[in-house]
Design an enzyme around this catalytic site. Structure first.
Site, PDB file in Angstrom:
ATOM      1  N   ASP A 178       0.834  -1.206   0.000  1.00  0.00           N
ATOM      2  CA  ASP A 178       0.000   0.000   0.000  1.00  0.00           C
ATOM      3  C   ASP A 178       0.870   1.258   0.000  1.00  0.00           C
ATOM      4  O   ASP A 178       1.982   1.247   0.526  1.00  0.00           O
ATOM      5  CB  ASP A 178      -0.909  -0.025   1.238  1.00  0.00           C
ATOM      6  CG  ASP A 178      -2.062   0.950   1.119  1.00  0.00           C
ATOM      7  OD1 ASP A 178      -2.293   1.483   0.016  1.00  0.00           O
ATOM      8  OD2 ASP A 178      -2.727   1.191   2.148  1.00  0.00           O
ATOM      9  N   GLY A 179       0.334   2.316  -0.577  1.00  0.00           N
ATOM     10  CA  GLY A 179       0.999   3.621  -0.505  1.00  0.00           C
ATOM     11  C   GLY A 179       1.598   4.098  -1.816  1.00  0.00           C
ATOM     12  O   GLY A 179       2.270   5.139  -1.836  1.00  0.00           O
ATOM     13  N   ARG A 235      -0.601   8.762 -10.083  1.00  0.00           N
ATOM     14  CA  ARG A 235      -0.595   7.533  -9.280  1.00  0.00           C
ATOM     15  C   ARG A 235       0.125   6.356  -9.966  1.00  0.00           C
ATOM     16  O   ARG A 235       0.814   5.573  -9.327  1.00  0.00           O
ATOM     17  CB  ARG A 235      -2.033   7.139  -8.933  1.00  0.00           C
ATOM     18  CG  ARG A 235      -2.764   8.200  -8.112  1.00  0.00           C
ATOM     19  CD  ARG A 235      -4.210   7.815  -7.921  1.00  0.00           C
ATOM     20  NE  ARG A 235      -4.304   6.512  -7.297  1.00  0.00           N
ATOM     21  CZ  ARG A 235      -4.186   6.289  -5.989  1.00  0.00           C
ATOM     22  NH1 ARG A 235      -4.008   7.298  -5.162  1.00  0.00           N
ATOM     23  NH2 ARG A 235      -4.269   5.076  -5.517  1.00  0.00           N
ATOM     24  N   HIS A 275       2.806   3.121  -8.958  1.00  0.00           N
ATOM     25  CA  HIS A 275       2.653   1.681  -9.201  1.00  0.00           C
ATOM     26  C   HIS A 275       3.874   1.135  -9.952  1.00  0.00           C
ATOM     27  O   HIS A 275       4.349   0.049  -9.661  1.00  0.00           O
ATOM     28  CB  HIS A 275       1.376   1.397 -10.007  1.00  0.00           C
ATOM     29  CG  HIS A 275       0.112   1.789  -9.294  1.00  0.00           C
ATOM     30  ND1 HIS A 275      -0.094   1.494  -7.960  1.00  0.00           N
ATOM     31  CD2 HIS A 275      -0.996   2.451  -9.706  1.00  0.00           C
ATOM     32  CE1 HIS A 275      -1.281   1.955  -7.592  1.00  0.00           C
ATOM     33  NE2 HIS A 275      -1.848   2.544  -8.633  1.00  0.00           N
ATOM     34  N   ASN A 319     -10.579  -2.705  -6.293  1.00  0.00           N
ATOM     35  CA  ASN A 319      -9.773  -1.794  -7.120  1.00  0.00           C
ATOM     36  C   ASN A 319     -10.428  -1.440  -8.458  1.00  0.00           C
ATOM     37  O   ASN A 319     -10.071  -0.439  -9.080  1.00  0.00           O
ATOM     38  CB  ASN A 319      -8.369  -2.369  -7.385  1.00  0.00           C
ATOM     39  CG  ASN A 319      -7.443  -2.296  -6.181  1.00  0.00           C
ATOM     40  OD1 ASN A 319      -6.519  -3.101  -6.041  1.00  0.00           O
ATOM     41  ND2 ASN A 319      -7.671  -1.332  -5.287  1.00  0.00           N
ATOM     42  N   ARG A 361     -11.643   2.186  -8.997  1.00  0.00           N
ATOM     43  CA  ARG A 361     -10.733   3.324  -9.204  1.00  0.00           C
ATOM     44  C   ARG A 361     -10.976   3.937 -10.580  1.00  0.00           C
ATOM     45  O   ARG A 361     -11.612   3.320 -11.435  1.00  0.00           O
ATOM     46  CB  ARG A 361      -9.283   2.847  -9.082  1.00  0.00           C
ATOM     47  CG  ARG A 361      -8.986   2.403  -7.669  1.00  0.00           C
ATOM     48  CD  ARG A 361      -7.532   2.188  -7.454  1.00  0.00           C
ATOM     49  NE  ARG A 361      -7.317   1.964  -6.018  1.00  0.00           N
ATOM     50  CZ  ARG A 361      -6.155   2.019  -5.422  1.00  0.00           C
ATOM     51  NH1 ARG A 361      -5.071   2.299  -6.114  1.00  0.00           N
ATOM     52  NH2 ARG A 361      -6.043   1.816  -4.133  1.00  0.00           N
TER      53      ARG A 361
HETATM   54  C1  FPP Z   1      -1.780   0.126  -3.416  1.00  0.00           C
HETATM   55  O1  FPP Z   1      -1.340   1.452  -3.386  1.00  0.00           O
HETATM   56  C2  FPP Z   1      -1.238  -0.600  -4.558  1.00  0.00           C
HETATM   57  C3  FPP Z   1      -1.974  -1.210  -5.543  1.00  0.00           C
HETATM   58  C4  FPP Z   1      -3.441  -1.209  -5.543  1.00  0.00           C
HETATM   59  C5  FPP Z   1      -1.335  -1.872  -6.688  1.00  0.00           C
HETATM   60  C6  FPP Z   1      -0.109  -2.651  -6.372  1.00  0.00           C
HETATM   61  C7  FPP Z   1       0.484  -3.160  -7.609  1.00  0.00           C
HETATM   62  C8  FPP Z   1       1.807  -3.110  -7.903  1.00  0.00           C
HETATM   63  C9  FPP Z   1       2.857  -2.608  -7.005  1.00  0.00           C
HETATM   64  C10 FPP Z   1       2.239  -3.705  -9.174  1.00  0.00           C
HETATM   65  C11 FPP Z   1       2.572  -5.099  -8.856  1.00  0.00           C
HETATM   66  C12 FPP Z   1       3.015  -5.865  -9.983  1.00  0.00           C
HETATM   67  C13 FPP Z   1       3.251  -7.186  -9.892  1.00  0.00           C
HETATM   68  C14 FPP Z   1       3.647  -7.944 -11.096  1.00  0.00           C
HETATM   69  C15 FPP Z   1       3.103  -7.928  -8.621  1.00  0.00           C
HETATM   70  P1  FPP Z   1      -2.431   2.609  -3.470  1.00  0.00           P
HETATM   71  O2  FPP Z   1      -2.614   2.947  -4.908  1.00  0.00           O
HETATM   72  O3  FPP Z   1      -3.666   2.186  -2.763  1.00  0.00           O
HETATM   73  O4  FPP Z   1      -1.717   3.775  -2.720  1.00  0.00           O
HETATM   74  P2  FPP Z   1      -2.420   4.922  -1.826  1.00  0.00           P
HETATM   75  O5  FPP Z   1      -3.037   4.220  -0.667  1.00  0.00           O
HETATM   76  O6  FPP Z   1      -1.270   5.783  -1.448  1.00  0.00           O
HETATM   77  O7  FPP Z   1      -3.418   5.611  -2.700  1.00  0.00           O
END
Ligand code: FPP
Length: 247
Positions: free
Chosen positions: A21-22, A34, A38, A69, A72
Site C-alpha cells: 500500500d501507498g 498515481r 505503481h 480496485n 478506481r
Molecule cells: C496500493 O497502493 C497498490 C496497488 C493497488 C497496486 C499494487 C500493484 C503493484 C505494485 C504492481 C505489482 C506488480 C506485480 C507484477 C506484482 P495505493 O494505490 O492504494 O496507494 P495509496 O493508498 O497511497 O493511494
C-alpha cells in the site's frame, strides 16, 4: 552486524503475505500521477522477492489487485492491468531462471483476456520451479473467495456428493483459491494503514501482523528484514500457554 545476519534462517516464516500500500501517496509526494507510484512499486516487488529467496521463504503472496480496485478511475485500472501484463511478460524468463514458480489467487476469469493469457503462460513456464512460490492475488477479495467456496460446497451437497454434516474447516480450506498453499505466518501492510482490507480473512486466523509506515515504493530489502526480525522476536502460542510451546 547487518540485518540479514541477525535473522535466524532456520526460523523464517514459510509464507509471508503483503498488502502493498501507498503507491498513490508516494507518487503524489513526487508530484507525479498515481501510475508512476505503481511503476516504482514493481521495483520493490523485485527486491522483496530476492530477499524472500535469501531468507528461504517458500511462499510470498502479494495483494496486487483487489476486487474493490475496479472502482478506481478508468485510467488507473487500465494502467494497472497494462503494468501487470508488461511486468509478467517482461519478468517471466528471469523468474524461471531464478527458480520462481508463479501462482495466482482470486477471480482470474474476471480479468481482461490479455492479463489472463500472460498469467497462464507464465504459470505454465514456471510450474516446475521449487525455489519459491510467488502468489499474485489478482481480482481477489476474501469475501469473494469465501462466497465462491460456499457456492461450490452447496453444489456438491445438492448433487449428493457431499453431506452437509461432513462440512468442516478442512472442507472450507480445500475450496478456497489458496487450497494448495499453507496459511501465512506473517502478514505485512505498508503505508501506515492498520487494516486487512478483505485479504486472506480465513487464512490469517493465527497470522502475526506487521504494520510499517514505509510506503510500498520505498519498501526495500532492509525493511523486509526488519519485519522478519520483528516476527522472530514474537512468541506464537496458537491459544496455548507459554510453557506448552517448545522452541
Ligand atoms: C496500493 O497502493 C497498490 C496497488 C493497488 C497496486 C499494487 C500493484 C503493484 C505494485 C504492481 C505489482 C506488480 C506485480 C507484477 C506484482 P495505493 O494505490 O492504494 O496507494 P495509496 O493508498 O497511497 O493511494
Amino acid at each position: 552486524m547487518n540485518l540479514l545476519e541477525q535473522i535466524d534462517l532456520n526460523n523464517t516464516p514459510e509464507h509471508v503475505a503483503i498488502i502493498m500500500d501507498g503507491n498513490g501517496r508516494w507518487a503524489k509526494k513526487q508530484g507525479q500521477i498515481r501510475l508512476y507510484g505503481h511503476n516504482f512499486g514493481v521495483e520493490s516487488v523485485r527486491e522483496v522477492l530476492k530477499a524472500a529467496k535469501e531468507m528461504k521463504i517458500k511462499y510470498l503472496t502479494l495483494y496486487a489487485f483487489s476486487t474493490e480496485n475496479w472502482n478506481r478511475p478508468k485510467e488507473e485500472v487500465e494502467g494497472l492491468m497494462d503494468l501487470l501484463i508488461r511486468t509478467i511478460a517482461g519478468e517471466v524468463d528471469e523468474l524461471n531462471e531464478g527458480g520462481v514458480r508463479l501462482m495466482s489467487i482470486g477471480n482470474i476469469e474476471g480479468l481482461p483476456e490479455g492479463c489472463r493469457e500472460e498469467l497462464k503462460k507464465a504459470q505454465t513456464i514456471t510450474s516446475k520451479n521449487k525455489e519459491i512460490n510467488l502468489v499474485l492475488a489478482l481480482n481477489y477479495s476474501s469475501r469473494w473467495e469465501i462466497t465462491n467456496a460456499v457456492h461450490e460446497i452447496a453444489a456438491k451437497i445438492e448433487s449428493g456428493e457431499l453431506k452437509a454434516n461432513d462440512v468442516n474447516e478442512l472442507t472450507i480450506t480445500n475450496f478456497l483459491s489458496t487450497n494448495s498453499i499453507p496459511d501465512p505466518e506473517l502478514l505485512i501492510r505498508t503505508s501506515g494503514e492498520h487494516r486487512i482490507s478483505n485479504f486472506l480473512l480465513w487464512q490469517i486466523a493465527y497470522t502475526e501482523l506487521y504494520f510499517t509506515e514505509v510506503l510500498w515504493p520505498d519498501f526495500k530489502k532492509e525493511d523486509f528484514y526488519k519485519a522478519i526480525l520483528d516476527y522472530q522476536s514474537r512468541e506464537r502460542r496458537f491459544g496455548m500457554v507459554s510453557e506448552q510451546i517448545t522452541k
